[in-house]
Scaffold this active site. Sequence first.
Site, PDB file in Angstrom:
ATOM      1  N   HIS A 131       0.725  -1.233   0.010  1.00 47.72           N
ATOM      2  CA  HIS A 131       0.094   0.085  -0.079  1.00 47.72           C
ATOM      3  C   HIS A 131       0.870   1.210   0.155  1.00 47.72           C
ATOM      4  O   HIS A 131       0.389   2.554  -0.171  1.00 47.72           O
ATOM      5  CB  HIS A 131      -0.875   0.049   1.386  1.00 47.72           C
ATOM      6  N   ASP A 168      -2.711 -10.568  -1.970  1.00 45.14           N
ATOM      7  CA  ASP A 168      -3.204 -10.268  -0.645  1.00 45.14           C
ATOM      8  C   ASP A 168      -4.983  -9.997  -0.992  1.00 45.14           C
ATOM      9  O   ASP A 168      -5.336  -9.754  -2.130  1.00 45.14           O
ATOM     10  CB  ASP A 168      -2.769  -8.906  -0.468  1.00 45.14           C
ATOM     11  N   HIS A 170      -6.234  -7.431  -0.265  1.00 44.84           N
ATOM     12  CA  HIS A 170      -6.582  -5.624  -0.235  1.00 44.84           C
ATOM     13  C   HIS A 170      -5.749  -5.366  -1.798  1.00 44.84           C
ATOM     14  O   HIS A 170      -4.642  -5.997  -1.949  1.00 44.84           O
ATOM     15  CB  HIS A 170      -6.121  -4.872   0.531  1.00 44.84           C
ATOM     16  N   ASP A 249      -4.194 -12.593   3.979  1.00 49.12           N
ATOM     17  CA  ASP A 249      -5.757 -12.418   4.633  1.00 49.12           C
ATOM     18  C   ASP A 249      -6.917 -12.627   3.844  1.00 49.12           C
ATOM     19  O   ASP A 249      -8.020 -12.091   4.222  1.00 49.12           O
ATOM     20  CB  ASP A 249      -5.737 -10.966   4.977  1.00 49.12           C
TER      21      ASP A 249
END
Length: 313
Positions: A131, A168, A170, A249
Amino acid sequence: MTTAIYSHPDCKLHEMGSWHPESPARLQAIEDQLIASRIDSLIECREAPAADLAAIARVHSTEAIARVHDNVPPLTGGGPEYYPLDGDTLLNAHSWNAALRAAGAAIAATDAVIAGEIDNAFCAIRPPGHHARPSEAMGFCLFGNVAIAARHAIEAHGLQRVAIVDFDVHHGNGTEESFIDEPRVLMVSFFQHPFYPYSGAQRAGANMVNVPVPAYTKGDEVRQLVLEKWLPALHAHKPEIIFISAGFDAHREDDLGQMGLVESDYAWITQQIKQVALEHAKGRIVSCLEGGYNLSALGRSVVAHLKVLADID
């Protein structure tokens, strides 16, 4: 296959408060599960060096680097102190060193894989990185470890075709922003959408194959998109090295996401990536830990990932 794990004790010293899911316990859970599964002795452990600032500056602005460096709280005896970069990304006294070790692990693993010292590597590092935007830290991430390593492969080693795979839950917005319209880099990913960081649903460029999926997507659907979307793009790109943003995740037991993957899905995805690497990249893979916050699921999923990388039955 010769597989190495890169890590450093500094990565456990960075912490953002007892409430924070991105905690030092994540690395301990991985270490514990490696021992419990009896594969710890089968994989070489290497200590991560600190990254050179010039390597970080290939991806991040001077201002972004300074904002981390200049705001690290002093080490005091009166209890932990934190500096918030944003609502969920904080610095403590050890965060700068941890960030240098995390990026340094990815760079050192890249050097070793390209040199042929090892076939592939997993970097058990934190803070995570995907990120972190070129202009700012965000989303638990200080510097873009995978982006920095990919740029190192291009600039320091002269590679012309690099692939980044991000599984991931995200969207890896920082990685995407770092390489939009960079023809030497192909990025493929899936991610829950709409979901933090609320990006990635719009195609950013011809070198981005980032596939949004709805909440509660399970492994069979992810496997289908890998076959239909990822693999054709990866084979067409013919990468000379593959980097993995290995976030776990999307596991069905992880409360920070709402997807339904299990360990066998991570093993299958890793096997598909490995086949591409064997065909085009001399087997060269550098995998770096991103998310994964249910400690048991994280440890088990990393073991499944490593068993494939290291050819352990």
